[in-house]
Structures are given as structure tokens and as C-alpha cells.
Design a protein around this motif. Structure first.
Motif, short mmCIF file in Angstrom:
data_model
loop_
_atom_site.label_atom_id
_atom_site.label_comp_id
_atom_site.label_asym_id
_atom_site.label_seq_id
_atom_site.Cartn_x
_atom_site.Cartn_y
_atom_site.Cartn_z
N ARG A 1 0.81 -1.21 0.00
CA ARG A 1 0.00 0.00 0.00
C ARG A 1 0.85 1.27 0.00
O ARG A 1 0.35 2.36 -0.28
CB ARG A 1 -0.93 0.01 1.22
CG ARG A 1 -2.08 -0.98 1.10
CD ARG A 1 -3.05 -0.84 2.26
NE ARG A 1 -2.42 -1.19 3.53
CZ ARG A 1 -3.03 -1.13 4.71
NH1 ARG A 1 -4.29 -0.72 4.76
NH2 ARG A 1 -2.40 -1.47 5.81
N GLN B 1 -4.25 -2.00 -11.11
CA GLN B 1 -5.09 -2.96 -10.40
C GLN B 1 -4.55 -3.14 -8.98
O GLN B 1 -3.54 -3.82 -8.78
CB GLN B 1 -5.12 -4.31 -11.13
CG GLN B 1 -5.76 -4.26 -12.50
CD GLN B 1 -5.79 -5.62 -13.15
OE1 GLN B 1 -5.40 -6.62 -12.56
NE2 GLN B 1 -6.26 -5.68 -14.40
N LYS B 2 -5.19 -2.53 -8.02
CA LYS B 2 -4.72 -2.59 -6.64
C LYS B 2 -4.82 -3.99 -6.06
O LYS B 2 -4.02 -4.38 -5.20
CB LYS B 2 -5.50 -1.61 -5.77
CG LYS B 2 -5.24 -0.15 -6.13
CD LYS B 2 -5.97 0.78 -5.17
CE LYS B 2 -5.67 2.24 -5.52
NZ LYS B 2 -6.35 3.18 -4.60
N GLU B 3 -5.83 -4.77 -6.52
CA GLU B 3 -6.01 -6.11 -5.95
C GLU B 3 -4.87 -7.05 -6.35
O GLU B 3 -4.62 -8.05 -5.67
CB GLU B 3 -7.36 -6.70 -6.37
CG GLU B 3 -7.56 -6.87 -7.88
CD GLU B 3 -8.04 -5.60 -8.56
OE1 GLU B 3 -8.37 -5.66 -9.75
OE2 GLU B 3 -8.09 -4.55 -7.87
N THR B 4 -4.18 -6.77 -7.46
CA THR B 4 -3.07 -7.64 -7.89
C THR B 4 -1.73 -6.93 -7.76
O THR B 4 -0.74 -7.34 -8.36
CB THR B 4 -3.27 -8.08 -9.35
OG1 THR B 4 -3.30 -6.91 -10.19
CG2 THR B 4 -4.54 -8.88 -9.51
#
Length: 500
Positions: free
Chosen positions: A390, A412-415
Motif C-alpha cells: 500500500r 489494479q490494486k487487488e493484484t
């Protein structure tokens, strides 16, 4: 403590007869340290305070401790001896019969006094408007995705606390004088007096009684711009304390997170604007805006000459048996030169040029330090990002990534963590610049790092075709009309059958 007549006699020998400390010690029969204390120190005044007594004073152990405390002030704090070490050393080397508590009490009382005696007392200097100080500072920037260590020449005006800075690649004579010229133009005039320390770019050597021998280039520069030189004494940085502090201030405020640099001209323009903005704050002591005080400073500056002095140096180099010349400790092949031919080398701050004795230019190249850089340790940085994904977009290093890589990580924050791990694996065989080039296509932003790696491998397997420079321009992209060959081979057919 010596009697006042003895102190006066020691000072007389030092100041009026110009004797060294050793000569005074031999002539008076006093200890060298005692002579130094009174010859170069202030005249002692009477004090009302702690009365010394006991074995530490009467048996001379206190004097030993004083010497050790004074020695320790010259080293880093973590390297200084503790009370326990001093006590054990006093026991071992001098047979001290007293207790550890006695030593601790003496040190507790004496250490502040030793510091006070050791500290130099400087006069508070008053600087009239128009006087300036100059010094180099080491800075770090980012260029083409790599760290680059540069210098910044700081010109400060103590009266107003205004300053100007100019970046340059090295600390040699050409860079020093070129940047000083640019700083005079930024200031809008020439300082009346310029205080410098013993810069190798300006000072050849220091003679007796501090007499300086300056380089011919610096003396010519001074004569052209008509300023007076104020030289600092050796190891006396306090004599130009304003610019010393300004160097640290510039580094801490503008270079703590390394700025990006396209070239030195762009960085110089950016730095000039930062220093201009900095003048819109209060003076640390006068409680007046620096830009207001600078107006008074500027009124006292000398007018710039109508033409700047060209900054360069010329030397003669002989081509060696390999067809090379050595410039700034780097070898360069001059194909047009003969072996053992003497060439004139003109060095400017950023380039050097090779001339024959007839003035023909044989070779021109950037000076070696223009292309030196340090690789950004991306693998270590990515390790930190893997643990704290983060923090990636808030990191000081994020802005130094290629633009396409920044977009790839922010897409893409999730990956994000998966992509960071993949990037680290790709760095084992490819550079960050190569990864950024592959991601320059929008349709590749959604690819996984593994798929990006496949594209990189395919690209490496099929090298880019080398440019062909020998074909005449009129033949480039020329398309052959095969019907012309038919007309030559079958002229009769050409007359009977019209060619379309």
C-alpha cells in the motif's frame, strides 16, 4: 596558573618576536602545553567557583584526566571513553590509588569546563551589503532512471541571507568558473568581495602566513569581473558560516528526495526558481523578508561586464601507440590522428575538443563525468514494497519508475503485490527501462508479469535490425516498375500491346 608577567612575556615572544611554541617553551623552560595555553589563548580572568582539592589535583591525576577528556572531544561521541574506562586506564597506566567514585565526581565537574575551554570563541561578524560567500555542495539527482551524484555551487549573501545555486557535474576549474559566471547573472551583478575557502579549483597552494597562490584562470576571472577575494584560513569553515549553512539548507530542502533531471540547463532553471521562492520568508535574525533585504544587497553589487569571459583550458596531449589520448583519466581513440601526433585539447565544463596545430577539429566528445551514474537499487526497493504494497504510490522512489511501469502498478490494486513480485523476477534478466518499453502499448497493461516476461524474451530473441546508412537517399523506399524491363526485353510487344 602562571603569574601575569610570565603570561605577558610568553605573549610578547609569540606576537612580537614571532617565535614558535617550541622555541618559546625552550626559552622559558615551561611545558609546551602551558605555553600553547597562554600564547594563543585569552588572558585569564579571576573566577569565583569550585575550589579544587584532593588527590586528583594535588597528585596530578586530574591533569591526566583533563588531557584525556580533551582528546575525546576530537572523536565521534560513540568512540569516547566512558568514566569506567577512564578509571581503569588511570589505574593500569598511572597506578591511581583512589576510588571509582572519586574519578566520576571529578569528571562530572571537569567535563563541562574542558568543553568550554576547548570551544573556540568567534566574534559575531557583521557583513555589509554586497559581500558574498561561495562553496560547493554534494547533491544527488535522478537522470534516465539512475542516480547521479552532482555538485551544486552555492553563492550566498550574508547581509540578506539570499542565495543562488547552480548545478554542475564536477568540482574542477572549468565547472567552478562557468557556474560562478551563471550565478553572477542570476544575482544580477558581481559581489564586491567574495569569500572562498581553499578550493582546489582556485587555489594552487598556501604559503607561509596563509599567503595563497591562485590559479592563473581564477586570477584572470577575478580581474575580468573585478571582485576582491577574501580567503578563509585553513580548517576554518566558520569564517564562511553563512554559505556552509546554506549548502546544508539547500540539500535538505530541495534534494532530500532526489529530483529528476533532463539536463543541467533544466535543473539549473528549476533550482533558480526554488531559490527565488525561498526569499519570501523572514530573515532568521532581522525579522524582515529576505527579498526586501536582498534589494539593499543588490544595490551594492558591481555591474556585470558587457561580455562574459570564455571559460576553458588548453593543454597539449600526444597520441599514444594505440591511437588514444587520455582526457580526465579516460582513453579516447582519435581515428583521424597519427601516432605520436601532438594535439591541442580544449576543455570546457561539459565537452572537450581535439585540434591539430593548424586548428582542424579532429574529435569532440562529452567529458567523462557527464555520463557517470549509479544504478537505483530497484530490487531492494521492491523487497520493501512487497512487504508494504500500500506504500508503493507514496514512496519517494515511485516517481523515478518509467511512466508505463507506474501505470502498470497503479492499474489494479487487488493484484499489486503479485505484480511487484513479478517485476522483481523480471529485473533479474531485464532492466526497468526495457520493461517500461514493453508496457508502452495500452493493450499490455492487463497482462500478468509472466506474460510480460514472455514478450521480453521474444524481443531479445529477434534483435532489432541495425540501421543501414549507405544507401543513397534517392533510392530509399524506391519501388521498381517491372514493366520497364518488359519494354527493354520485348520492344516489339511493347509497340503492339499497350502497357497499362
Amino acid at each position: 596558573m602562571l603569574a601575569m608577567p610570565e603570561i605577558n612575556y610568553i605573549k610578547h615572544l609569540r606576537e612580537n618576536e614571532d617565535l614558535s611554541l617550541s622555541e618559546i617553551a625552550r626559552k622559558t623552560g615551561k611545558d609546551w602545553r602551558t605555553v600553547k595555553k597562554y600564547a594563543d589563548g585569552d588572558v585569564p580572568t579571576g573566577k569565583i567557583g569550585y575550589r579544587k582539592s584532593g588527590m586528583m589535583v594535588e597528585d596530578g591525576y586530574g591533569e591526566i584526566i583533563d588531557d584525556w577528556l580533551e582528546e575525546d572531544l576530537k572523536v565521534k561521541k560513540k568512540e569516547r571513553r566512558t568514566n569506567k574506562v577512564l578509571f581503569e586506564q588511570l589505574q593500569k597506566e598511572h597506578g591511581f590509588p583512589g576510588s571509582y567514585r572519586t574519578v566520576c565526581e571529578y569528571i562530572q565537574h571537569q567535563r563541562p569546563q574542558v568543553k568550554e575551554l576547548k570551544a573556540k570563541r568567534y566574534e559575531r561578524l557583521e557583513h555589509p551589503p554586497g559581500e558574498a560567500q561561495v562553496d560547493f555542495g554534494n547533491m544527488t539527482i535522478v537522470q534516465n532512471g539512475a542516480y547521479k551524484d552532482i555538485k551544486a555551487l552555492i553563492l550566498s549573501f550574508p547581509y540578506s541571507n539570499a542565495a543562488f545555486a547552480y548545478p554542475l557535474p564536477a568540482e574542477n576549474s572549468e565547472c567552478f568558473l562557468e557556474s560562478l559566471t551563471r550565478l553572477f547573472h542570476q544575482a544580477g551583478g558581481v559581489p564586491t568581495h567574495l569569500r572562498i575557502d581553499n578550493l582546489t579549483a582556485a587555489v594552487v597552494s598556501i604559503g607561509k602566513r596563509g599567503k595563497r597562490i591562485y590559479t592563473d584562470a581564477f586570477l584572470g576571472f577575478q580581474s575580468h569581473y573585478r571582485f576582491e577575494i577574501q580567503a578563509c584560513n585553513p580548517a576554518s569553515g566558520h569564517e564562511k558560516g553563512n554559505v556552509e549553512k546554506k549548502v546544508g539548507y539547500t540539500r535538505n530542502n530541495f534534494f532530500v528526495t532526489a529530483p529528476s533531471m533532463e539536463d543541467f540547463e533544466q535543473l539549473a532553471e528549476w533550482l533558480y526558481k526554488q531559490m527565488q521562492k525561498d526569499q519570501k520568508r523572514l530573515h532568521y535574525d532581522k525579522e524582515i523578508l529576505i527579498e526586501e533585504l536582498w534589494k539593499e544587497d543588490k544595490k551594492c553589487l558591481k555591474v556585470l561586464p558587457s561580455q562574459d569571459l570564455p571559460i576553458f583550458s588548453v593543454s597539449t596531449h600526444k597520441v599514444n601507440k594505440y591511437g588514444e589520448i587520455i582526457v580526465d583519466e579516460e582513453a579516447y581513440v582519435v581515428h583521424k590522428a597519427r601516432m605520436k601526433q601532438s594535439l591541442l585539447i580544449k576543455k570546457e565544463w561539459d565537452i572537450f575538443t581535439c585540434f591539430t596545430n593548424d586548428g582542424e577539429i579532429l574529435y569532440q566528445e562529452s567529458r567523462p563525468y557527464m555520463n557517470k551514474s549509479r544504478v537505483i537499487p530497484w530490487e531492494d526497493i521492491l523487497d520493501d514494497w512487497i512487504r508494504k504494497p500500500r506504500s508503493v504510490t507514496y514512496s519517494r522512489h515511485f516517481k523515478h519508475l518509467p511512466t508505463n511501469v507506474q501505470l502498470y502498478l497503479a492499474r489494479q490494486k487487488e493484484t499489486l503485490q503479485e505484480r511487484i513480485i513479478g517485476l522483481k523476477k523480471l529485473l533479474a534478466t531485464h532492466t526497468m527501462t526495457e520493461i517500461g518499453e514493453v508496457l508502452s502499448f495500452t493493450n499490455r497493461m492487463d497482462l500478468s508479469p509472466h506474460e510480460v516476461g514472455i514478450i521480453l524474451s521474444e524481443k531479445a530473441a529477434y534483435p532489432v535490425k541495425m540501421p543501414e546508412i549507405y544507401t543513397p537517399q534517392v533510392l530509399v523506399n524506391y519501388e521498381t516498375d517491372l514493366r520497364l524491363y518488359d519494354q527493354k526485353l520485348f520492344p516489339q510487344a511493347g509497340r503492339s500491346v499497350p502497357i497499362k
